[in-house]
Write an enzyme that holds these catalytic residues in place. Structure first.
Site, short mmCIF file in Angstrom:
data_model
loop_
_atom_site.label_atom_id
_atom_site.label_comp_id
_atom_site.label_asym_id
_atom_site.label_seq_id
_atom_site.Cartn_x
_atom_site.Cartn_y
_atom_site.Cartn_z
N SER A 60 0.82 -1.20 0.00
CA SER A 60 0.00 0.00 0.00
C SER A 60 0.86 1.25 0.00
CB SER A 60 -0.92 0.01 1.23
OG SER A 60 -1.84 -1.06 1.20
N ARG A 66 0.67 8.36 5.15
CA ARG A 66 -0.27 7.78 6.12
C ARG A 66 -1.67 8.38 5.96
NH1 ARG A 66 0.13 3.44 9.91
NH2 ARG A 66 2.32 2.86 9.96
N HIS A 91 -3.21 6.87 2.91
CA HIS A 91 -3.55 5.48 3.21
C HIS A 91 -4.88 5.39 3.95
CE1 HIS A 91 -3.12 1.64 5.58
NE2 HIS A 91 -2.84 1.21 4.36
#
Length: 217
Positions: A24, A47, A50
């Site tokens: 990812s 992050r 994500h």
């Protein structure tokens, strides 16, 4: 095109958590244009992306140059994380916190409803009044309510308390974009991280805070 199933009817998918994270993050770094961001902000941005699945989020990220450094230093010094919503507090990964930091959300405090009526604001905003002396030097995470972010700015303006950093990423159609713009253009010397516009929410806010707390993916 394969339907993702094996010959026996079972679905074929990646089941290793660490490998899912690795792929990812690699995909995000390949698809998102992080080139204009400093390294520490780019790491946090990965992050955040994500958490929402949208690589174009990077174009709406606003920040002060020292926000990651100051927030990390505050956490390493044992300062608390003050949250506007239970969802934000629950989404922070405790094992990433460098000093077993207190994570505080006072939205459920029994004093909040009366306080909200007294100040003529939402309960989320009123809960900030109960932070007291915890606010000075803390890391503030606003991931839900624009009213909380607006009220935070008012609270800082009328007190001597100065948080080390504010991650202000409330979501919504009424006041969200405006509250984040107010934080980004604040004249109070506050270090900040925002996502401009309507987008935001607890998941993105937690993604940012978890990245700030620890550089270990």
């Amino acid at each position: 095109m394969s339907d993702g199933s094996t010959g026996d009817g079972q679905q074929d998918y990646v089941k290793d958590g660490a490998e899912i994270y690795r792929r990812s993050f690699a995909m995000i770094r390949e698809e998102a244009d992080l080139s204009a961001l400093p390294d520490d902000i780019a790491y946090v941005a990965v992050r955040m992306i994500h958490a929402c699945g949208q690589v174009d989020l990077v174009r709406d990220i606003g920040y002060s140059p020292d926000v990651v450094r100051k927030a990390r230093a505050a956490l390493q010094a044992g300062k608390p994380i003050l949250c506007d919503a239970t969802m934000v507090a629950s989404g922070l990964t405790r094992k990433r916190l460098p000093a077993d930091n207190e994570v505080l959300c006072l939205l459920g405090d029994p004093r909040v409803p009366d306080l909200a009526r007294r100040i003529g604001n939402t309960r989320t905003a009123a809960a900030l009044e109960l932070w007291g002396d915890r606010l000075d030097g803390a890391v503030v995470a606003i991931g839900n309510a624009p009213t909380a972010l607006f009220h935070l700015l008012d609270l800082v303006r009328r007190t001597d308390a100065r948080p080390a950093a504010v991650v202000g990423i409330p979501v919504g159609f009424i006041g969200a974009a405006e509250s984040k713009e107010a934080l980004a253009t604040n004249d109070l010397g506050l270090d900040y991280l925002v996502v401009h516009g309507r987008r935001g929410g607890s998941a993105i806010t937690c993604g940012a805070l978890n990245a700030i707390a620890s550089e270990v993916e």
